[in-house]
Design an enzyme around this catalytic site. Structure first.
Site, short mmCIF file in Angstrom:
data_model
loop_
_atom_site.label_atom_id
_atom_site.label_comp_id
_atom_site.label_asym_id
_atom_site.label_seq_id
_atom_site.Cartn_x
_atom_site.Cartn_y
_atom_site.Cartn_z
N CYS A 193 -10.27 2.29 11.11
CA CYS A 193 -9.79 2.49 9.74
C CYS A 193 -10.89 2.36 8.70
CB CYS A 193 -8.65 1.53 9.44
SG CYS A 193 -7.27 1.73 10.58
N HIS B 299 -8.51 -3.15 0.92
CA HIS B 299 -8.04 -2.52 2.15
C HIS B 299 -6.52 -2.67 2.23
CE1 HIS B 299 -8.17 -0.95 6.18
NE2 HIS B 299 -7.67 -2.05 6.70
N GLU C 22 -8.48 -10.77 4.11
CA GLU C 22 -9.16 -10.12 2.99
C GLU C 22 -9.09 -10.97 1.73
OE1 GLU C 22 -9.52 -5.77 0.78
OE2 GLU C 22 -7.74 -6.19 2.02
N LYS D 283 -2.45 1.65 -0.38
CA LYS D 283 -1.60 1.87 0.80
C LYS D 283 -0.15 1.51 0.52
CE LYS D 283 -5.33 1.23 4.20
NZ LYS D 283 -6.41 0.84 3.26
N HIS E 113 -0.78 4.14 5.27
CA HIS E 113 -2.08 3.92 5.90
C HIS E 113 -2.45 5.12 6.76
CE1 HIS E 113 -5.52 2.18 7.57
NE2 HIS E 113 -5.04 1.10 8.16
N PHE F 182 -9.85 -1.76 13.38
CA PHE F 182 -9.82 -2.29 14.74
C PHE F 182 -11.26 -2.37 15.28
CE2 PHE F 182 -5.29 -0.90 16.24
CZ PHE F 182 -4.74 -1.80 15.35
#
Length: 407
Positions: free
Chosen positions: A161, A301, A312, A331, A336, A395
């Protein structure tokens, strides 16, 4: 290290909200676009932010659209927008000096499912000869180059991502090292096939609020339970600032710094305290020659997963102190889109600086008291902005941070 500024001279977006300015209008309205998805009916999670008004035949013609997988259709449409916005003519540009670098988080499974079914039914003769090349991640930049005649460096970047912003960082390096003069960079992804949706659901990564899709994506909210799958693409036209000014181009913003790090912690979970994210933030600011106090806005994010948002928020508090800059999490509106998400959010960060408006985060009702942030909610916030960062994590512990300034 001297700062090497790169101008953003063009933007192209294809998202569930539409094209570039439609997307901007949607995120400023702050209402989620998540809906029940008939293509996912019967699965444990059947909601998504799917692009519904994109006609590949009208956009690319019947022959080309049949050759391209959906993520490449998006990439090519976004790239055409980006060069049009930059007022660059592919018939006149120095083709050997034009790079295309696009992030793609995975190869597409959309058409593979159909081809595997044919093979399982003992009909190998019916398997399309285009099944393999259609789905390769590098087909997104390759097809853009074929269409536009870009003969310079051309490749895809895969960092889950964080793929889109990593591609932008790579393109920045190609420009500042003199390997190209123009770069089309960003990301594209369409992982709304039933297999991908099932895999994410089995990992408990997706929100289970299927009865109320518009409330499902809620970054930084105490009741968040996962993200909403989406699709899309964003391409930015990048040039060295001096070259852009010399040709009279309009610089929407400058990309002045970036950094990438690895958590080296877990295959899919982020470091619980955001150590890698913090390192990337600090390194990106150093690359840009800026201090935390110089940053006026953070495009988070913010996926809406319990562990990701917490990590985060911790990283932001450690880097920016007790009063971090205003935060938004797109998002919550767009879902996403995996490898495309960070590129879309980079484009939105550019628009935030250009418009001097921070879009709101949808569905945030109560933050965790341990990690308070100044998250913009309810309505857009008009404010004076000179600098902003855009965070992307993925990931494998992939972290990429981009730093933008006004022109």
């Amino acid at each position: 290290m001297p700062r090497a500024d790169v101008a953003v001279t063009g933007l192209g977006l294809i998202t569930p909200a539409g094209n570039t300015m439609d997307t901007w209008d949607a995120v400023c309205q702050g209402r989620s676009l998540a809906r029940r998805d008939p293509n996912l009916a019967g699965l444990p999670v059947d909601i998504s932010c799917r692009i519904t008004d994109f006609d590949p035949v009208a956009t690319h013609g019947r022959r080309l659209s049949r050759r391209l997988d959906r993520f490449t259709q998006f990439a090519l449409a976004a790239a055409r927008q980006a060069i049009s916005d930059a007022k660059v003519d592919p018939a006149a540009w120095p083709a050997s000096r034009v790079a295309v670098v696009l992030g793609v988080g995975s190869n597409s499974l959309q058409h593979y499912q159909r081809e595997y079914t044919r093979l399982d039914q003992d009909h190998p003769e019916l398997v399309s000869p285009m099944a393999l090349p259609r789905s390769l991640p590098n087909m997104a930049p390759a097809e853009v180059a074929l269409d536009l005649g870009a003969l310079g460096p051309n490749f895809s970047v895969a960092s889950a991502c964080a793929s889109g912003p990593t591609a932008l960082a790579v393109a920045h390096g190609l420009l500042t090292s003199g390997q190209c003069d123009i770069a089309l960079a960003g990301g594209a992804e369409s992982a709304l096939d039933r297999m991908s949706a099932t895999c994410f659901a089995q990992m408990r990564a997706l929100s289970r609020r299927t009865a109320e899709p518009h409330t499902a994506s809620r970054p930084f909210d105490t009741e968040r339970d996962g993200f909403v799958l989406a699709e899309g693409a964003a391409v930015l036209t990048l040039e060295r600032i001096d070259d852009a000014l010399r040709r009279g181009a309009h610089a929407r913003a400058r990309l002045v710094g970036h950094a990438s790090t690895s958590d080296a912690y877990h295959p899919v979970a982020p470091h619980p305290h955001g150590a890698g994210a913090e390192q990337a933030l600090r390194a990106a600011l150093t690359h840009a020659g800026l201090a935390p106090s110089d940053i006026g806005h953070i495009n988070a994010h913010g996926t809406s997963t319990p562990s990701g948002d917490r990590a985060e928020a911790e990283a932001l508090r450690r880097v920016f102190g007790e009063t971090p800059p205003p935060v938004t999490a797109p998002k919550s509106v767009l879902g996403h889109s995996l490898g495309a998400a960070g590129a879309i959010e980079a484009a939105l960060t550019v628009l935030t600086l250009e418009q001097q408006v921070i879009p709101p985060t949808a569905n945030l009702h109560r933050q965790e008291p341990d990690h308070p942030l100044d998250i913009v909610t309810d309505r857009p916030r008009r404010t004076r902005l000179d600098t902003a960062v855009s965070n992307s994590f993925g990931f494998g512990g992939q972290n990429t941070v981009l730093v933008f300034t006004t022109p």
